[in-house]
Design a protein around this motif. Structure first.
Motif, PDB file in Angstrom:
ATOM      1  N   ILE A 187       0.837  -1.206   0.000  1.00 13.62           N
ATOM      2  CA  ILE A 187       0.000   0.000   0.000  1.00 13.62           C
ATOM      3  C   ILE A 187       0.869   1.251   0.000  1.00 13.62           C
ATOM      4  O   ILE A 187       2.067   1.198   0.266  1.00 13.62           O
ATOM      5  CB  ILE A 187      -0.934   0.038   1.229  1.00 13.62           C
ATOM      6  CG1 ILE A 187      -0.097   0.017   2.524  1.00 13.62           C
ATOM      7  CG2 ILE A 187      -1.954  -1.071   1.182  1.00 13.62           C
ATOM      8  CD1 ILE A 187      -0.871   0.383   3.774  1.00 13.62           C
ATOM      9  N   ILE A 188       0.200   2.368  -0.269  1.00 12.44           N
ATOM     10  CA  ILE A 188       0.800   3.692  -0.114  1.00 12.44           C
ATOM     11  C   ILE A 188      -0.165   4.477   0.776  1.00 12.44           C
ATOM     12  O   ILE A 188      -1.363   4.551   0.486  1.00 12.44           O
ATOM     13  CB  ILE A 188       0.963   4.405  -1.473  1.00 12.44           C
ATOM     14  CG1 ILE A 188       1.897   3.592  -2.372  1.00 12.44           C
ATOM     15  CG2 ILE A 188       1.473   5.823  -1.287  1.00 12.44           C
ATOM     16  CD1 ILE A 188       1.931   4.072  -3.816  1.00 12.44           C
ATOM     17  N   GLY A 199      -3.716  10.190   5.217  1.00  8.78           N
ATOM     18  CA  GLY A 199      -4.762   9.401   5.843  1.00  8.78           C
ATOM     19  C   GLY A 199      -5.519   8.482   4.889  1.00  8.78           C
ATOM     20  O   GLY A 199      -6.452   7.790   5.286  1.00  8.78           O
ATOM     21  N   VAL A 200      -5.122   8.484   3.618  1.00  6.49           N
ATOM     22  CA  VAL A 200      -5.784   7.637   2.620  1.00  6.49           C
ATOM     23  C   VAL A 200      -4.850   6.477   2.269  1.00  6.49           C
ATOM     24  O   VAL A 200      -3.654   6.664   2.065  1.00  6.49           O
ATOM     25  CB  VAL A 200      -6.129   8.443   1.344  1.00  6.49           C
ATOM     26  CG1 VAL A 200      -6.715   7.562   0.272  1.00  6.49           C
ATOM     27  CG2 VAL A 200      -7.076   9.582   1.700  1.00  6.49           C
ATOM     28  N   ILE A 201      -5.428   5.299   2.214  1.00  4.66           N
ATOM     29  CA  ILE A 201      -4.669   4.099   1.865  1.00  4.66           C
ATOM     30  C   ILE A 201      -4.987   3.742   0.420  1.00  4.66           C
ATOM     31  O   ILE A 201      -6.156   3.653   0.036  1.00  4.66           O
ATOM     32  CB  ILE A 201      -5.057   2.921   2.777  1.00  4.66           C
ATOM     33  CG1 ILE A 201      -4.739   3.249   4.236  1.00  4.66           C
ATOM     34  CG2 ILE A 201      -4.356   1.640   2.336  1.00  4.66           C
ATOM     35  CD1 ILE A 201      -5.336   2.263   5.218  1.00  4.66           C
ATOM     36  N   CYS A 260     -13.366   0.121   5.210  1.00  6.38           N
ATOM     37  CA  CYS A 260     -13.296  -1.265   5.686  1.00  6.38           C
ATOM     38  C   CYS A 260     -11.955  -1.559   6.361  1.00  6.38           C
ATOM     39  O   CYS A 260     -11.916  -2.190   7.416  1.00  6.38           O
ATOM     40  CB  CYS A 260     -13.516  -2.242   4.538  1.00  6.38           C
ATOM     41  SG  CYS A 260     -15.204  -2.211   3.896  1.00  6.38           S
ATOM     42  N   VAL A 261     -10.879  -1.092   5.753  1.00  2.36           N
ATOM     43  CA  VAL A 261      -9.546  -1.332   6.330  1.00  2.36           C
ATOM     44  C   VAL A 261      -9.448  -0.695   7.709  1.00  2.36           C
ATOM     45  O   VAL A 261      -8.943  -1.314   8.657  1.00  2.36           O
ATOM     46  CB  VAL A 261      -8.425  -0.838   5.386  1.00  2.36           C
ATOM     47  CG1 VAL A 261      -7.090  -0.738   6.104  1.00  2.36           C
ATOM     48  CG2 VAL A 261      -8.316  -1.759   4.178  1.00  2.36           C
ATOM     49  N   GLU A 262      -9.932   0.538   7.851  1.00  8.24           N
ATOM     50  CA  GLU A 262      -9.892   1.199   9.157  1.00  8.24           C
ATOM     51  C   GLU A 262     -10.635   0.385  10.212  1.00  8.24           C
ATOM     52  O   GLU A 262     -10.145   0.186  11.321  1.00  8.24           O
ATOM     53  CB  GLU A 262     -10.489   2.601   9.061  1.00  8.24           C
ATOM     54  CG  GLU A 262      -9.600   3.591   8.343  1.00  8.24           C
ATOM     55  CD  GLU A 262     -10.281   4.941   8.127  1.00  8.24           C
ATOM     56  OE1 GLU A 262     -11.360   5.185   8.724  1.00  8.24           O
ATOM     57  OE2 GLU A 262      -9.726   5.759   7.366  1.00  8.24           O
ATOM     58  N   ARG A 263     -11.822  -0.113   9.852  1.00 11.75           N
ATOM     59  CA  ARG A 263     -12.616  -0.908  10.799  1.00 11.75           C
ATOM     60  C   ARG A 263     -11.941  -2.242  11.111  1.00 11.75           C
ATOM     61  O   ARG A 263     -11.934  -2.691  12.252  1.00 11.75           O
ATOM     62  CB  ARG A 263     -14.031  -1.148  10.267  1.00 11.75           C
ATOM     63  CG  ARG A 263     -14.870   0.088  10.056  1.00 11.75           C
ATOM     64  CD  ARG A 263     -15.029   0.897  11.352  1.00 11.75           C
ATOM     65  NE  ARG A 263     -15.745   2.131  11.146  1.00 11.75           N
ATOM     66  CZ  ARG A 263     -15.188   3.290  10.832  1.00 11.75           C
ATOM     67  NH1 ARG A 263     -13.904   3.398  10.658  1.00 11.75           N
ATOM     68  NH2 ARG A 263     -15.909   4.378  10.695  1.00 11.75           N
ATOM     69  N   LEU A 264     -11.357  -2.869  10.107  1.00  9.81           N
ATOM     70  CA  LEU A 264     -10.681  -4.154  10.324  1.00  9.81           C
ATOM     71  C   LEU A 264      -9.404  -3.978  11.152  1.00  9.81           C
ATOM     72  O   LEU A 264      -9.066  -4.857  11.954  1.00  9.81           O
ATOM     73  CB  LEU A 264     -10.374  -4.824   8.982  1.00  9.81           C
ATOM     74  CG  LEU A 264     -11.601  -5.326   8.220  1.00  9.81           C
ATOM     75  CD1 LEU A 264     -11.226  -5.682   6.783  1.00  9.81           C
ATOM     76  CD2 LEU A 264     -12.229  -6.518   8.926  1.00  9.81           C
ATOM     77  N   GLU A 265      -8.730  -2.847  10.991  1.00 10.73           N
ATOM     78  CA  GLU A 265      -7.556  -2.561  11.826  1.00 10.73           C
ATOM     79  C   GLU A 265      -7.984  -2.321  13.275  1.00 10.73           C
ATOM     80  O   GLU A 265      -7.355  -2.830  14.204  1.00 10.73           O
ATOM     81  CB  GLU A 265      -6.797  -1.337  11.304  1.00 10.73           C
ATOM     82  CG  GLU A 265      -5.962  -1.603  10.073  1.00 10.73           C
ATOM     83  CD  GLU A 265      -5.238  -0.361   9.578  1.00 10.73           C
ATOM     84  OE1 GLU A 265      -4.019  -0.473   9.372  1.00 10.73           O
ATOM     85  OE2 GLU A 265      -5.882   0.701   9.398  1.00 10.73           O
ATOM     86  N   THR A 304       2.502  -1.967   4.037  1.00 11.05           N
ATOM     87  CA  THR A 304       1.755  -3.219   3.816  1.00 11.05           C
ATOM     88  C   THR A 304       0.554  -3.347   4.739  1.00 11.05           C
ATOM     89  O   THR A 304       0.512  -2.767   5.822  1.00 11.05           O
ATOM     90  CB  THR A 304       2.647  -4.474   4.030  1.00 11.05           C
ATOM     91  OG1 THR A 304       3.100  -4.489   5.384  1.00 11.05           O
ATOM     92  CG2 THR A 304       3.795  -4.530   3.065  1.00 11.05           C
ATOM     93  N   LEU A 305      -0.379  -4.155   4.269  1.00 16.12           N
ATOM     94  CA  LEU A 305      -1.515  -4.600   5.065  1.00 16.12           C
ATOM     95  C   LEU A 305      -1.531  -6.122   4.975  1.00 16.12           C
ATOM     96  O   LEU A 305      -1.251  -6.685   3.916  1.00 16.12           O
ATOM     97  CB  LEU A 305      -2.840  -4.099   4.484  1.00 16.12           C
ATOM     98  CG  LEU A 305      -3.188  -2.638   4.607  1.00 16.12           C
ATOM     99  CD1 LEU A 305      -4.406  -2.319   3.746  1.00 16.12           C
ATOM    100  CD2 LEU A 305      -3.489  -2.295   6.057  1.00 16.12           C
TER     101      LEU A 305
END
Length: 169
Positions: free
Chosen positions: A17-18, A22-24, A45-50, A61-62
């Motif tokens: 990722i980049i 605040g944006v992935i 979704c990524v924010e909630r999953l994190e 990376t994620l």
């Protein structure tokens, strides 16, 4: 969404990722892992999953936080998703076989027949597509060689029969 973080083999797949402001953003070559989701929805979704500690992230990376999650996600895949994963696996292995052979080993007609119906559903790398094109060309060339060999054998057999027929006269 979680399926993009799981490899065809059912293991964790790190996603490059980049992060900017605040944006992935997923790097372009891995964006195909998440084709049906917008960048905005992906970020949400990524924010909630994190926050739920299901995803682990670094600046670049994620990935899934636990190996067992990959196994659970893999078991939830539909029959079609499993089939597409198998096609990608066969393509990747065939391509590596091709490279390891110094580009002299190709898919045969049966292997091509297995993967070709699914090509429009998977994001095949350009190298894989070139490998498939070379394989198709090789199949045609091999079939032409076989036809020529059969024609030569037939001609020789006809000549032999003619000689034998003339010898009996």
């Amino acid at each position: 969404l979680l399926d993009g973080f799981v490899s065809e083999e059912g293991t964790k797949r790190p996603v490059s990722i980049i992060r900017k402001g605040g944006v992935i953003r997923v790097i372009e070559r891995q964006r195909k892992l998440f084709p049906a989701i917008s960048n905005k929805a992906f970020n949400f979704c990524v924010e909630r999953l994190e926050q739920a500690r299901l995803l682990r992230s670094t600046d670049t990376t994620l990935e899934l936080a636990h190996d067992t999650l990959a196994s659970v996600v893999e078991k939830q895949r539909s029959a079609e998703q499993q089939q597409l994963a198998e096609v990608r696996r066969r393509l990747r292995e065939g391509y590596l076989w091709y490279l390891d052979s110094n580009r002299t080993r190709f898919f045969d007609r049966e292997q091509l027949a297995y993967v070709e119906p699914y090509l429009h559903k998977i994001a095949a790398d350009p190298e894989w597509r070139n490998f498939l094109k070379a394989s198709r060309q090789n199949v045609v060339a091999e079939e032409n060689k076989e036809k020529e060999r059969t024609a030569r054998e037939l001609l020789l057999t006809q000549e032999k029969l003619e000689v034998e027929k003339n010898a009996h006269k």
